[in-house]
Design a protein around this motif. Structure first.
Motif, PDB file in Angstrom:
ATOM      1  N   ARG A 240       0.896  -1.182   0.000  1.00  0.00           N
ATOM      2  CA  ARG A 240       0.000   0.000   0.000  1.00  0.00           C
ATOM      3  C   ARG A 240       0.920   1.213   0.000  1.00  0.00           C
ATOM      4  O   ARG A 240       1.176   1.829   1.019  1.00  0.00           O
ATOM      5  CB  ARG A 240      -0.927  -0.046   1.207  1.00  0.00           C
ATOM      6  CG  ARG A 240      -1.910  -1.235   1.121  1.00  0.00           C
ATOM      7  CD  ARG A 240      -2.602  -1.484   2.435  1.00  0.00           C
ATOM      8  NE  ARG A 240      -3.299  -0.284   2.882  1.00  0.00           N
ATOM      9  CZ  ARG A 240      -3.421   0.072   4.172  1.00  0.00           C
ATOM     10  NH1 ARG A 240      -2.873  -0.658   5.111  1.00  0.00           N
ATOM     11  NH2 ARG A 240      -4.075   1.162   4.480  1.00  0.00           N
ATOM     12  N   ASP A 241       1.437   1.484  -1.230  1.00  0.00           N
ATOM     13  CA  ASP A 241       2.525   2.449  -1.423  1.00  0.00           C
ATOM     14  C   ASP A 241       1.939   3.847  -1.657  1.00  0.00           C
ATOM     15  O   ASP A 241       1.353   4.134  -2.700  1.00  0.00           O
ATOM     16  CB  ASP A 241       3.359   1.980  -2.623  1.00  0.00           C
ATOM     17  CG  ASP A 241       4.568   2.870  -2.887  1.00  0.00           C
ATOM     18  OD1 ASP A 241       4.523   4.072  -2.532  1.00  0.00           O
ATOM     19  OD2 ASP A 241       5.538   2.363  -3.471  1.00  0.00           O
ATOM     20  N   ALA A 242       2.116   4.731  -0.664  1.00  0.00           N
ATOM     21  CA  ALA A 242       1.506   6.067  -0.741  1.00  0.00           C
ATOM     22  C   ALA A 242       2.066   6.872  -1.913  1.00  0.00           C
ATOM     23  O   ALA A 242       1.345   7.635  -2.559  1.00  0.00           O
ATOM     24  CB  ALA A 242       1.730   6.828   0.568  1.00  0.00           C
ATOM     25  N   PHE A 243       3.358   6.684  -2.202  1.00  0.00           N
ATOM     26  CA  PHE A 243       3.924   7.474  -3.304  1.00  0.00           C
ATOM     27  C   PHE A 243       3.328   7.077  -4.646  1.00  0.00           C
ATOM     28  O   PHE A 243       3.151   7.932  -5.530  1.00  0.00           O
ATOM     29  CB  PHE A 243       5.455   7.330  -3.374  1.00  0.00           C
ATOM     30  CG  PHE A 243       6.005   8.075  -4.560  1.00  0.00           C
ATOM     31  CD1 PHE A 243       6.018   9.470  -4.582  1.00  0.00           C
ATOM     32  CD2 PHE A 243       6.462   7.393  -5.680  1.00  0.00           C
ATOM     33  CE1 PHE A 243       6.475  10.173  -5.683  1.00  0.00           C
ATOM     34  CE2 PHE A 243       6.919   8.091  -6.789  1.00  0.00           C
ATOM     35  CZ  PHE A 243       6.929   9.484  -6.794  1.00  0.00           C
ATOM     36  N   MET A 244       3.016   5.785  -4.818  1.00  0.00           N
ATOM     37  CA  MET A 244       2.426   5.379  -6.090  1.00  0.00           C
ATOM     38  C   MET A 244       1.081   6.077  -6.312  1.00  0.00           C
ATOM     39  O   MET A 244       0.690   6.348  -7.443  1.00  0.00           O
ATOM     40  CB  MET A 244       2.262   3.848  -6.148  1.00  0.00           C
ATOM     41  CG  MET A 244       3.583   3.090  -6.169  1.00  0.00           C
ATOM     42  SD  MET A 244       4.694   3.627  -7.498  1.00  0.00           S
ATOM     43  CE  MET A 244       3.919   2.821  -8.899  1.00  0.00           C
ATOM     44  N   GLY A 245       0.391   6.385  -5.204  1.00  0.00           N
ATOM     45  CA  GLY A 245      -0.855   7.152  -5.321  1.00  0.00           C
ATOM     46  C   GLY A 245      -0.597   8.559  -5.846  1.00  0.00           C
ATOM     47  O   GLY A 245      -1.328   9.075  -6.694  1.00  0.00           O
ATOM     48  N   VAL A 246       0.486   9.188  -5.353  1.00  0.00           N
ATOM     49  CA  VAL A 246       0.841  10.535  -5.827  1.00  0.00           C
ATOM     50  C   VAL A 246       1.176  10.471  -7.318  1.00  0.00           C
ATOM     51  O   VAL A 246       0.740  11.312  -8.113  1.00  0.00           O
ATOM     52  CB  VAL A 246       2.055  11.106  -5.051  1.00  0.00           C
ATOM     53  CG1 VAL A 246       2.375  12.520  -5.542  1.00  0.00           C
ATOM     54  CG2 VAL A 246       1.789  11.106  -3.558  1.00  0.00           C
ATOM     55  N   ALA A 250      -0.553  12.510 -10.284  1.00  0.00           N
ATOM     56  CA  ALA A 250       0.202  13.440 -11.139  1.00  0.00           C
ATOM     57  C   ALA A 250      -0.042  13.103 -12.609  1.00  0.00           C
ATOM     58  O   ALA A 250      -0.212  13.991 -13.451  1.00  0.00           O
ATOM     59  CB  ALA A 250       1.691  13.353 -10.810  1.00  0.00           C
ATOM     60  N   HIS A 251      -0.084  11.813 -12.898  1.00  0.00           N
ATOM     61  CA  HIS A 251      -0.295  11.356 -14.268  1.00  0.00           C
ATOM     62  C   HIS A 251      -1.699  11.710 -14.771  1.00  0.00           C
ATOM     63  O   HIS A 251      -1.918  11.843 -15.965  1.00  0.00           O
ATOM     64  CB  HIS A 251      -0.080   9.839 -14.306  1.00  0.00           C
ATOM     65  CG  HIS A 251       0.110   9.303 -15.669  1.00  0.00           C
ATOM     66  ND1 HIS A 251       1.229   9.616 -16.428  1.00  0.00           N
ATOM     67  CD2 HIS A 251      -0.666   8.501 -16.435  1.00  0.00           C
ATOM     68  CE1 HIS A 251       1.112   9.017 -17.598  1.00  0.00           C
ATOM     69  NE2 HIS A 251      -0.022   8.343 -17.637  1.00  0.00           N
ATOM     70  N   GLU A 252      -2.644  11.878 -13.859  1.00  0.00           N
ATOM     71  CA  GLU A 252      -4.032  12.193 -14.260  1.00  0.00           C
ATOM     72  C   GLU A 252      -4.266  13.682 -14.481  1.00  0.00           C
ATOM     73  O   GLU A 252      -5.305  14.084 -14.992  1.00  0.00           O
ATOM     74  CB  GLU A 252      -5.000  11.703 -13.164  1.00  0.00           C
ATOM     75  CG  GLU A 252      -5.089  10.190 -13.115  1.00  0.00           C
ATOM     76  CD  GLU A 252      -6.530   9.713 -13.079  1.00  0.00           C
ATOM     77  OE1 GLU A 252      -7.409  10.416 -13.628  1.00  0.00           O
ATOM     78  OE2 GLU A 252      -6.762   8.666 -12.478  1.00  0.00           O
ATOM     79  N   ILE A 253      -3.308  14.529 -14.062  1.00  0.00           N
ATOM     80  CA  ILE A 253      -3.537  15.982 -14.129  1.00  0.00           C
ATOM     81  C   ILE A 253      -3.859  16.469 -15.550  1.00  0.00           C
ATOM     82  O   ILE A 253      -4.827  17.223 -15.742  1.00  0.00           O
ATOM     83  CB  ILE A 253      -2.353  16.755 -13.484  1.00  0.00           C
ATOM     84  CG1 ILE A 253      -2.475  16.657 -11.963  1.00  0.00           C
ATOM     85  CG2 ILE A 253      -2.333  18.218 -13.921  1.00  0.00           C
ATOM     86  CD1 ILE A 253      -1.357  17.340 -11.192  1.00  0.00           C
ATOM     87  N   PRO A 254      -3.109  16.032 -16.579  1.00  0.00           N
ATOM     88  CA  PRO A 254      -3.460  16.508 -17.934  1.00  0.00           C
ATOM     89  C   PRO A 254      -4.900  16.167 -18.328  1.00  0.00           C
ATOM     90  O   PRO A 254      -5.600  16.993 -18.921  1.00  0.00           O
ATOM     91  CB  PRO A 254      -2.453  15.783 -18.830  1.00  0.00           C
ATOM     92  CG  PRO A 254      -1.295  15.481 -17.932  1.00  0.00           C
ATOM     93  CD  PRO A 254      -1.891  15.208 -16.584  1.00  0.00           C
ATOM     94  N   SER A 265      -6.185  27.105 -17.427  1.00  0.00           N
ATOM     95  CA  SER A 265      -6.021  26.319 -16.194  1.00  0.00           C
ATOM     96  C   SER A 265      -4.568  25.905 -16.004  1.00  0.00           C
ATOM     97  O   SER A 265      -3.869  25.610 -16.971  1.00  0.00           O
ATOM     98  CB  SER A 265      -6.880  25.054 -16.250  1.00  0.00           C
ATOM     99  OG  SER A 265      -8.234  25.373 -16.412  1.00  0.00           O
ATOM    100  N   ARG A 266      -4.141  25.888 -14.744  1.00  0.00           N
ATOM    101  CA  ARG A 266      -2.806  25.402 -14.391  1.00  0.00           C
ATOM    102  C   ARG A 266      -2.959  24.551 -13.140  1.00  0.00           C
ATOM    103  O   ARG A 266      -3.727  24.909 -12.251  1.00  0.00           O
ATOM    104  CB  ARG A 266      -1.861  26.545 -14.036  1.00  0.00           C
ATOM    105  CG  ARG A 266      -1.884  27.742 -14.970  1.00  0.00           C
ATOM    106  CD  ARG A 266      -0.874  27.606 -16.092  1.00  0.00           C
ATOM    107  NE  ARG A 266      -0.809  28.810 -16.882  1.00  0.00           N
ATOM    108  CZ  ARG A 266      -1.551  29.027 -17.990  1.00  0.00           C
ATOM    109  NH1 ARG A 266      -2.421  28.113 -18.405  1.00  0.00           N
ATOM    110  NH2 ARG A 266      -1.417  30.154 -18.670  1.00  0.00           N
ATOM    111  N   ALA A 267      -2.186  23.457 -13.077  1.00  0.00           N
ATOM    112  CA  ALA A 267      -2.182  22.649 -11.861  1.00  0.00           C
ATOM    113  C   ALA A 267      -0.754  22.226 -11.564  1.00  0.00           C
ATOM    114  O   ALA A 267      -0.031  21.814 -12.465  1.00  0.00           O
ATOM    115  CB  ALA A 267      -3.078  21.421 -12.029  1.00  0.00           C
ATOM    116  N   THR A 268      -0.367  22.359 -10.297  1.00  0.00           N
ATOM    117  CA  THR A 268       1.029  22.101  -9.924  1.00  0.00           C
ATOM    118  C   THR A 268       1.098  21.340  -8.610  1.00  0.00           C
ATOM    119  O   THR A 268       0.456  21.725  -7.635  1.00  0.00           O
ATOM    120  CB  THR A 268       1.794  23.440  -9.745  1.00  0.00           C
ATOM    121  OG1 THR A 268       1.641  24.214 -10.925  1.00  0.00           O
ATOM    122  CG2 THR A 268       3.271  23.207  -9.474  1.00  0.00           C
ATOM    123  N   ILE A 269       1.887  20.267  -8.617  1.00  0.00           N
ATOM    124  CA  ILE A 269       2.273  19.616  -7.359  1.00  0.00           C
ATOM    125  C   ILE A 269       3.678  20.123  -7.074  1.00  0.00           C
ATOM    126  O   ILE A 269       4.625  19.736  -7.750  1.00  0.00           O
ATOM    127  CB  ILE A 269       2.256  18.080  -7.493  1.00  0.00           C
ATOM    128  CG1 ILE A 269       0.836  17.591  -7.770  1.00  0.00           C
ATOM    129  CG2 ILE A 269       2.823  17.428  -6.233  1.00  0.00           C
ATOM    130  CD1 ILE A 269       0.739  16.101  -8.060  1.00  0.00           C
TER     131      ILE A 269
END
Ligand SMILES: [Zn+2]
Length: 433
Positions: A240-246, A250-254, A265-269
């Motif tokens: 249950r890898d929390a970073f893989m969720g991030v 991130a990959h879904e932002i576009p 629109s702009r989105a930034t982590i």
């Protein structure tokens, strides 16, 4: 008798820019005029002297906003306000904020010299702590009545120094900031010239941006919680890898922006913290920031909802728990259409290359919009650089900006029957810049 046309002097403007750039300059080449430091206060005193020499009536309000007034024919008419800020981030360039104030100074100096009196007063203002040593937009918030005793008491800088103490150190009474509030009836409109701080004008080879809207934003801190485990002994399907969720998010932002956003629109982590944060442990918790911007508040709401749904789905798929805190929600602000038209007409009249655009950064204009219509003029930032000693704008473009500002002032404040902007811009109550 016809009065001769008024001209701004790029020589005087560049002289002022260079002189002020030496106040707070350190050995690394950067300018350090953070709010309520000795350098900031020295900059304000220098500005007051320059305003007096330019024939302006100078005052300082309770928030230490420096104000210079050029008297108009009708003392009852609400004033045209122009300006920006002269405080800086640490290790700043010389133009952010300062260019707007000094361009305004040159315009008023040129008008005073020409002996032409505007129909209404024109006030030049340098707002305190725009850049956020104590949170940002302190001066313009005080000016619009958006501060309270609690805010003054709680504001601290990154090293823990209280705003109230920093002001007292400079001989100022912090409580007087509550008296800086201006009667909205006394201000007709606010016009701010600023460097773009982005690459759009520079890449397009254009000299002037006619700002139509200042972007709004929301900031979240998102937490994804999974389970920390040994990086060698835990098989991939059992993690249950929390970073893989991030990474999934991130990959879904576009896609989120394509489906729910606009071309503005702009989105930034911008920051991710992993716990426990060791190379041989599966991350059990990931906390990250999400900064999303758009000029349309409906679009911002849709993006927030889409982000929430995406995080929910990712958390379920990865066996994670998900929560988020809303750190800020700043509504976008529309510039006044008639002021934007005056800026555009001034640019077109000068034969300059210009475009209508949005501001992706926050400015004092966003705050002042709560009491009067606002307009903004952008000039190009070479390679989009800002908040760095590399920040620069070509002299030609600085001169173009000054001429457009003068042209806009003439259109607004000199017309015998001045065009009154009618639509107050949408109100805003920002918490962070
Ligand atoms: Zn600025």
């Amino acid at each position: 008798m016809a009065t001769p046309p008024t001209h701004v002097s790029i020589d005087r403007l560049s002289h002022d820019l260079r002189e002020l750039s030496e106040i707070g300059r350190e050995a690394d080449g950067g300018v350090y005029r953070m709010a309520f430091t000795d350098a900031d206060m020295a900059g304000k005193s220098w500005l007051e002297d320059r305003m007096k020499s330019a024939g302006l009536e100078v005052s300082r309000d309770g928030a230490s906003n420096v104000i210079g007034r050029l008297r108009g024919r009708d003392p009852q008419a609400p004033a045209l306000l122009i300006g920006s800020h002269i405080d800086t981030v640490p290790c700043a360039g010389i133009l952010d904020g300062t260019l707007g104030v000094l361009t305004g100074l040159e315009c008023l100096r040129a008008l005073h010299e020409s002996g032409r009196q505007p129909e209404r007063d024109i006030e030049l203002v340098a707002f305190s702590d725009e850049e956020g040593r104590f949170g940002g937009m302190f001066g313009s918030q005080a000016f619009t009545g958006a501060i309270n005793p609690d805010g003054i008491h709680l504001a601290t800088d990154p090293s823990g120094i209280k705003l109230a103490d920093a002001m007292k150190e400079q001989g100022l009474d912090p409580w007087l900031a509550l008296q800086a509030r201006r009667d909205p009836q006394s201000v007709a409109a606010y016009l701010e010239l600023h460097i773009e701080q982005g690459p759009v004008l520079s890449q397009a080879g254009e000299q002037i941006g006619v700002v139509e809207a200042i972007t709004g934003l929301f900031k979240w801190t998102v937490t994804l919680a999974g389970e920390p485990n040994h990086a060698g002994t835990t098989p991939m399907p059992m993690r249950r890898d929390a970073f893989m969720g991030v990474a999934d998010f991130a990959h879904e932002i576009p896609r989120l922006l394509d489906e729910n956003g606009s071309d503005r629109s702009r989105a930034t982590i911008g920051r991710v913290d992993l716990t426990p944060g060791s190379a041989n442990t599966v991350p059990g918790e990931a906390r990250f920031t999400l900064d999303v911007r758009d000029t349309d508040e409906t679009v911002l709401h849709e993006l927030a909802e889409a982000a929430r749904r995406a995080l929910h789905a990712i958390a379920r798929r990865r066996g994670l728990r998900f929560s988020y805190e809303v750190e800020s929600w700043i509504p976008p602000v529309a510039c006044d259409p008639s002021l934007s038209s005056m800026v555009e007409a001034a640019a077109a009249h000068q034969g300059l290359r210009y475009r209508r655009m949005e501001s992706g950064a926050a400015h004092d204009a966003q705050i002042v919009a709560s009491i009067c219509p606002v307009g903004m003029i952008f000039v190009p930032s070479i390679e989009g650089k800002s908040h760095s000693p590399a920040e620069w704008t070509a002299w030609d473009d600085i001169e173009a900006g000054a001429r457009v500002m003068l042209g806009t002032i003439e259109r607004f404040a000199f017309s015998p029957s001045p065009t009154h902007p009618t639509s107050p811009a949408s109100s805003t109550s920002p918490k962070t810049p």
